[in-house]
Design an enzyme around this catalytic site. Structure first.
Site, short mmCIF file in Angstrom:
data_model
loop_
_atom_site.label_atom_id
_atom_site.label_comp_id
_atom_site.label_asym_id
_atom_site.label_seq_id
_atom_site.Cartn_x
_atom_site.Cartn_y
_atom_site.Cartn_z
N SER A 66 35.49 33.32 41.13
CA SER A 66 36.38 33.85 40.09
C SER A 66 36.90 32.79 39.11
O SER A 66 37.49 33.14 38.09
CB SER A 66 37.58 34.54 40.72
OG SER A 66 37.20 35.79 41.18
N LYS A 69 35.99 33.15 35.59
CA LYS A 69 36.50 34.24 34.73
C LYS A 69 37.26 33.77 33.47
O LYS A 69 37.02 34.31 32.39
CB LYS A 69 37.38 35.19 35.57
CG LYS A 69 36.56 35.97 36.61
CD LYS A 69 37.48 36.72 37.57
CE LYS A 69 36.71 37.54 38.58
NZ LYS A 69 37.58 38.13 39.62
N TYR A 191 26.96 38.61 36.04
CA TYR A 191 28.25 38.35 36.68
C TYR A 191 28.05 37.71 38.06
O TYR A 191 28.71 36.72 38.40
CB TYR A 191 29.05 39.66 36.78
CG TYR A 191 30.31 39.52 37.61
CD1 TYR A 191 31.43 38.87 37.10
CD2 TYR A 191 30.36 40.00 38.91
CE1 TYR A 191 32.57 38.70 37.88
CE2 TYR A 191 31.50 39.85 39.68
CZ TYR A 191 32.60 39.20 39.17
OH TYR A 191 33.72 39.03 39.94
N TYR A 243 45.84 36.12 41.19
CA TYR A 243 45.88 37.52 41.64
C TYR A 243 47.32 37.96 41.90
O TYR A 243 48.21 37.57 41.16
CB TYR A 243 45.01 37.73 42.89
CG TYR A 243 43.63 37.20 42.70
CD1 TYR A 243 42.81 37.72 41.71
CD2 TYR A 243 43.15 36.18 43.48
CE1 TYR A 243 41.53 37.23 41.52
CE2 TYR A 243 41.87 35.68 43.29
CZ TYR A 243 41.08 36.22 42.31
OH TYR A 243 39.83 35.73 42.11
N VAL A 261 37.12 32.94 45.50
CA VAL A 261 37.07 33.39 46.89
C VAL A 261 36.26 32.44 47.79
O VAL A 261 36.35 32.53 49.01
CB VAL A 261 36.56 34.85 46.91
CG1 VAL A 261 35.05 34.91 46.77
CG2 VAL A 261 37.05 35.59 48.11
N1 GLN Z 1 32.12 37.09 43.11
C1 GLN Z 1 33.37 37.50 43.67
C2 GLN Z 1 33.53 39.00 43.55
O1 GLN Z 1 33.18 39.52 42.52
C3 GLN Z 1 34.48 36.79 42.95
C4 GLN Z 1 35.83 37.16 43.49
C5 GLN Z 1 36.77 36.01 43.67
O2 GLN Z 1 36.42 34.84 43.59
N2 GLN Z 1 38.00 36.33 43.99
O3 GLN Z 1 33.98 39.66 44.44
#
Ligand code: GLN
Length: 324
Positions: A66, A69, A191, A243, A261
């Site tokens: 993430s 992003k 993605y 988050y 994550v």
């Molecule tokens: N690739 C992970 C997902 O889409 C990214 C989520 C994350 O890093 N929190 O679930």
């Protein structure tokens, strides 16, 4: 250099303070991520004048997840402008998990570009602009920010692509509301790939330092992000980057940040410092436990919080940077 020695001592001290803490769990919902080593714990700081210090397993690569992003959000803002992007993605914290299946009432937009729904929308916008070159564009931009050619992890990409049913559900919900174009599978594929780009702590801290240095990589001196868009990227990281821990993070650490994550955390101290940590042990909200602890201590120690009375352009670090 005095600043380098001082920062090295600080990062060594903070790293050793938290290295023996094994709280948290490794993410397993992307099967390949479950192979991470819980003992891995790295940190790197890159100052806005290009000094680098590292501690622990700072050269171990992990997937950016993430943390990609805010970077793709910046690219979409550059490509389409704020007004056009705002038609498809909001800027409000959702107060829910990163992968929640929900959209804003009335507008049907994802709440913000830091939750999966918003990030998938942003990637779909980039796909509209760049077509089959989209992943190449993303990879080149991330590499310029990191200061070296990055690669992506084929196994993690395939693992997420095979099991990413929830993200597929989100993408089709967006399609249902006309928030993404028909080629939703192509956008999802990009993605998943962008999330699988490999970085180590040094790369991530350099990316953070590029944002702290108004979009210019302070090590290579390359202009990477449009200076006006950096403000937008940092604003959204500040309010939504951690988050549903973003409020507490703003309260305790007080700098824009983004977690992933796989266990990375990237934090930006405006015009001063890029910070990266990696430890795959996560708390219940999906943020790295050791990363949160190290950054909280660091912010307190140096008065980095944006509203700290020691800050206001005169934090210890700022003073040190100016004297060098
Ligand atoms: N690739 C992970 C997902 O889409 C990214 C989520 C994350 O890093 N929190 O679930």
């Amino acid at each position: 250099m005095k600043e380098q020695v001082w920062l090295q001592e600080l990062i060594d001290h903070l790293h050793s303070k938290h290295a023996s803490n094994f709280e948290g769990e490794i993410a397993t919902y992307i099967p390949e991520l479950s192979k991470a080593d819980p003992a891995h714990f790295g940190a790197a700081f890159v100052t806005s004048n290009g000094s680098i210090v590292e501690a622990g397993t700072a050269d171990v690569c992990f997937t950016i997840q993430s943390i990609s992003k805010p970077l793709t959000y910046g690219m979409a803002l550059e490509a389409f402008g704020e007004d056009e992007v705002a038609k498809y993605v909001g800027v409000e914290p959702s107060g829910d998990a990163f992968n929640s299946i929900e959209l804003e009432k009335l507008s049907n937009r994802p709440f913000n570009p830091m939750v999966n729904a918003g990030a998938i929308t942003v990637t779909a916008m980039l796909y509209q602009k760049y077509g089959d070159n989209t992943f190449h564009e993303i990879m080149s931009r991330f590499s310029a920010a990191a200061g070296r050619q990055l690669e992506f992890d084929e196994d993690v990409y395939r693992s997420e692509s095979r099991t990413g049913h929830r993200n597929r559900a989100i993408a089709y919900l967006l399609l249902n509301f006309g928030m993404v174009p028909d080629q939703v599978e192509a956008a999802l594929d990009i993605y998943f790939k962008q999330c699988s780009i490999l970085v180590n702590c040094r790369d991530l801290a350099t990316i953070a330092a590029t944002l702290s240095n108004l979009g210019k990589n302070p090590v290579t001196q390359t202009e990477v992000f449009d200076i006006d868009r950096v403000k937008d990227m940092l604003s959204i990281m500040f309010t939504c980057g951690m988050y549903d821990y973003s409020g507490q993070w703003a309260y305790r650490v007080g700098v824009p940040a983004k977690s992933g994550v796989s266990g990375g955390v990237m934090s930006v101290v405006n015009r001063q410092l890029g910070i990266a940590t990696y430890s795959p042990l996560l708390d219940s909200k999906g943020n790295s436990c050791r990363g949160i602890r190290l950054c909280t201590d660091l912010a307190q120690e140096l008065g980095l919080h944006v509203f700290d009375c020691m800050n206001a352009g005169s934090s210890y670090l700022n003073a040190m940077l100016e004297n060098n």
